[in-house]
Write a protein that holds these residues in place. Sequence first.
Motif, mmCIF file in Angstrom:
data_model
loop_
_atom_site.group_PDB
_atom_site.id
_atom_site.type_symbol
_atom_site.label_atom_id
_atom_site.label_comp_id
_atom_site.label_asym_id
_atom_site.label_seq_id
_atom_site.Cartn_x
_atom_site.Cartn_y
_atom_site.Cartn_z
ATOM 1 N N ASN A 9 0.922 -1.106 -0.031
ATOM 2 C CA ASN A 9 -0.042 0.032 0.057
ATOM 3 C C ASN A 9 0.906 1.400 -0.077
ATOM 4 N N GLU A 10 0.400 2.210 0.337
ATOM 5 C CA GLU A 10 1.208 3.645 0.231
ATOM 6 C C GLU A 10 2.052 3.608 1.554
ATOM 7 N N ILE A 11 1.997 2.911 2.493
ATOM 8 C CA ILE A 11 2.936 2.804 3.611
ATOM 9 C C ILE A 11 4.302 2.007 3.412
ATOM 10 N N VAL A 12 3.651 0.594 3.226
ATOM 11 C CA VAL A 12 4.884 -0.601 3.222
ATOM 12 C C VAL A 12 4.535 -1.209 1.853
ATOM 13 N N ARG A 13 5.493 -1.924 1.660
ATOM 14 C CA ARG A 13 5.373 -3.143 0.674
ATOM 15 C C ARG A 13 6.259 -4.358 1.260
ATOM 16 N N LEU A 14 5.584 -5.362 0.984
ATOM 17 C CA LEU A 14 6.065 -6.669 1.476
ATOM 18 C C LEU A 14 6.496 -7.338 0.242
ATOM 19 N N THR A 60 11.285 -22.361 -0.974
ATOM 20 C CA THR A 60 11.309 -23.177 -2.069
ATOM 21 C C THR A 60 10.624 -24.436 -1.774
ATOM 22 N N ALA A 61 10.709 -25.066 -0.360
ATOM 23 C CA ALA A 61 10.203 -26.189 0.191
ATOM 24 C C ALA A 61 8.915 -26.130 0.487
ATOM 25 N N ASN A 62 8.321 -24.782 0.544
ATOM 26 C CA ASN A 62 6.766 -24.356 0.935
ATOM 27 C C ASN A 62 6.702 -24.738 2.410
ATOM 28 N N GLN A 63 7.779 -24.482 3.125
ATOM 29 C CA GLN A 63 7.549 -24.620 4.597
ATOM 30 C C GLN A 63 7.501 -23.153 5.287
ATOM 31 N N SER A 64 7.916 -22.219 4.792
ATOM 32 C CA SER A 64 7.709 -20.935 5.060
ATOM 33 C C SER A 64 7.793 -19.718 3.953
ATOM 34 N N TYR A 65 7.595 -18.801 4.459
ATOM 35 C CA TYR A 65 7.442 -17.596 3.188
ATOM 36 C C TYR A 65 7.903 -16.319 3.998
ATOM 37 N N THR A 66 9.198 -16.089 3.693
ATOM 38 C CA THR A 66 9.609 -14.736 4.514
ATOM 39 C C THR A 66 9.732 -13.499 3.667
ATOM 40 N N PHE A 67 9.136 -12.323 4.114
ATOM 41 C CA PHE A 67 8.946 -11.316 3.388
ATOM 42 C C PHE A 67 9.898 -10.118 3.928
ATOM 43 N N VAL A 68 10.619 -9.182 3.212
ATOM 44 C CA VAL A 68 11.080 -8.155 3.764
ATOM 45 C C VAL A 68 10.090 -6.923 4.034
ATOM 46 N N ILE A 69 10.131 -6.081 4.887
ATOM 47 C CA ILE A 69 9.189 -4.888 5.092
ATOM 48 C C ILE A 69 9.830 -3.846 4.657
ATOM 49 N N ILE A 77 14.682 -1.247 3.435
ATOM 50 C CA ILE A 77 14.238 -2.263 4.576
ATOM 51 C C ILE A 77 14.364 -2.028 5.881
ATOM 52 N N ILE A 78 13.019 -2.115 6.527
ATOM 53 C CA ILE A 78 12.848 -1.747 7.986
ATOM 54 C C ILE A 78 12.644 -2.961 8.597
ATOM 55 N N GLY A 79 12.304 -4.233 8.146
ATOM 56 C CA GLY A 79 12.114 -5.297 9.079
ATOM 57 C C GLY A 79 11.797 -6.560 8.160
ATOM 58 N N SER A 80 11.080 -7.535 8.824
ATOM 59 C CA SER A 80 10.750 -8.597 7.970
ATOM 60 C C SER A 80 9.531 -9.294 8.928
ATOM 61 N N THR A 81 8.699 -10.138 8.079
ATOM 62 C CA THR A 81 7.749 -11.164 8.609
ATOM 63 C C THR A 81 7.462 -12.016 7.867
ATOM 64 N N SER A 82 6.784 -13.142 8.334
ATOM 65 C CA SER A 82 6.595 -14.524 7.611
ATOM 66 C C SER A 82 5.264 -15.167 7.479
ATOM 67 N N PHE A 83 5.094 -15.966 6.763
ATOM 68 C CA PHE A 83 4.187 -17.111 6.793
ATOM 69 C C PHE A 83 4.925 -18.255 7.299
ATOM 70 N N LEU A 84 4.326 -18.914 8.241
ATOM 71 C CA LEU A 84 4.921 -20.065 8.940
ATOM 72 C C LEU A 84 3.694 -21.053 8.990
ATOM 73 N N LYS A 114 0.086 -6.318 8.911
ATOM 74 C CA LYS A 114 -0.709 -7.379 9.304
ATOM 75 C C LYS A 114 -1.986 -7.046 8.391
ATOM 76 N N TYR A 115 -2.475 -5.768 8.108
ATOM 77 C CA TYR A 115 -3.574 -5.694 7.239
ATOM 78 C C TYR A 115 -3.416 -6.270 5.792
ATOM 79 N N LEU A 116 -2.078 -6.133 5.481
ATOM 80 C CA LEU A 116 -2.016 -6.628 4.157
ATOM 81 C C LEU A 116 -1.853 -8.379 4.131
ATOM 82 N N LEU A 117 -1.130 -8.721 5.342
ATOM 83 C CA LEU A 117 -1.174 -10.133 5.305
ATOM 84 C C LEU A 117 -2.383 -10.868 5.352
#
Length: 195
Positions: A9-14, A60-69, A77-84, A114-117
């Motif tokens: 969105n206009e504030i962050v990109r993941l 690649t193994a579909n175990q998790s999916y890490t984004f940079v914030i 880059i100001i952080g990171s978050t993941s799908f686990l 969190k909204y985007l995720l």
Amino acid sequence: MKPIIHLENEIVRLRPIQEEDVEGILNAANDPGIWEHMSVSLLTKEAVQNYVEKAIKERTANQSYTFVIVKSETNEIIGSTSFLDIAENHKRVEIGSTWLAPKYWRTDINTNCKYLLLKYCFEELELNRVQIKTGHENIRSQKAIERLGATKEGILRNHMIRKEGKIRHTVMYSIIKEEWPEIKERFLQKLLQSN
């Protein structure tokens, strides 16, 4: 999970973490306070390189999916978050391993992430459940999760051993698909107020 997911969105990109992000992550991650409650510590270049390599391998193994914030305004880059704990057959995922540079704590950055995720999880993936968990001593994180509207489900006792060897109880939260419309509305009100 798709190989490439971009949420913004206009504030962050993941965007998916990549090898070229090592320096940007190292710059954002250089405060020891970030790592007090985390299972990793990214204070050295070697630690960041290992983190990025592991994240790419697990994606690649579909175990998790890490984004940079990435902060949209500055492209830094100001952080990171993941799908686990990705369980596509059960239509559930966990959002976790989230960290931000301290100057972005208590700002609208985490709310936007969190909204985007969550929007992606419930509206694109059509999941039934998104879980979020944190350590029993991480009160700041618990309060942030509760502000999202997640339901506290309980505490998993003696659930993990932290990097320094201390036992961690894990506080478990979730949002389910039936709750998303109301929670989405709350997010939109918060995001309107912060703009």
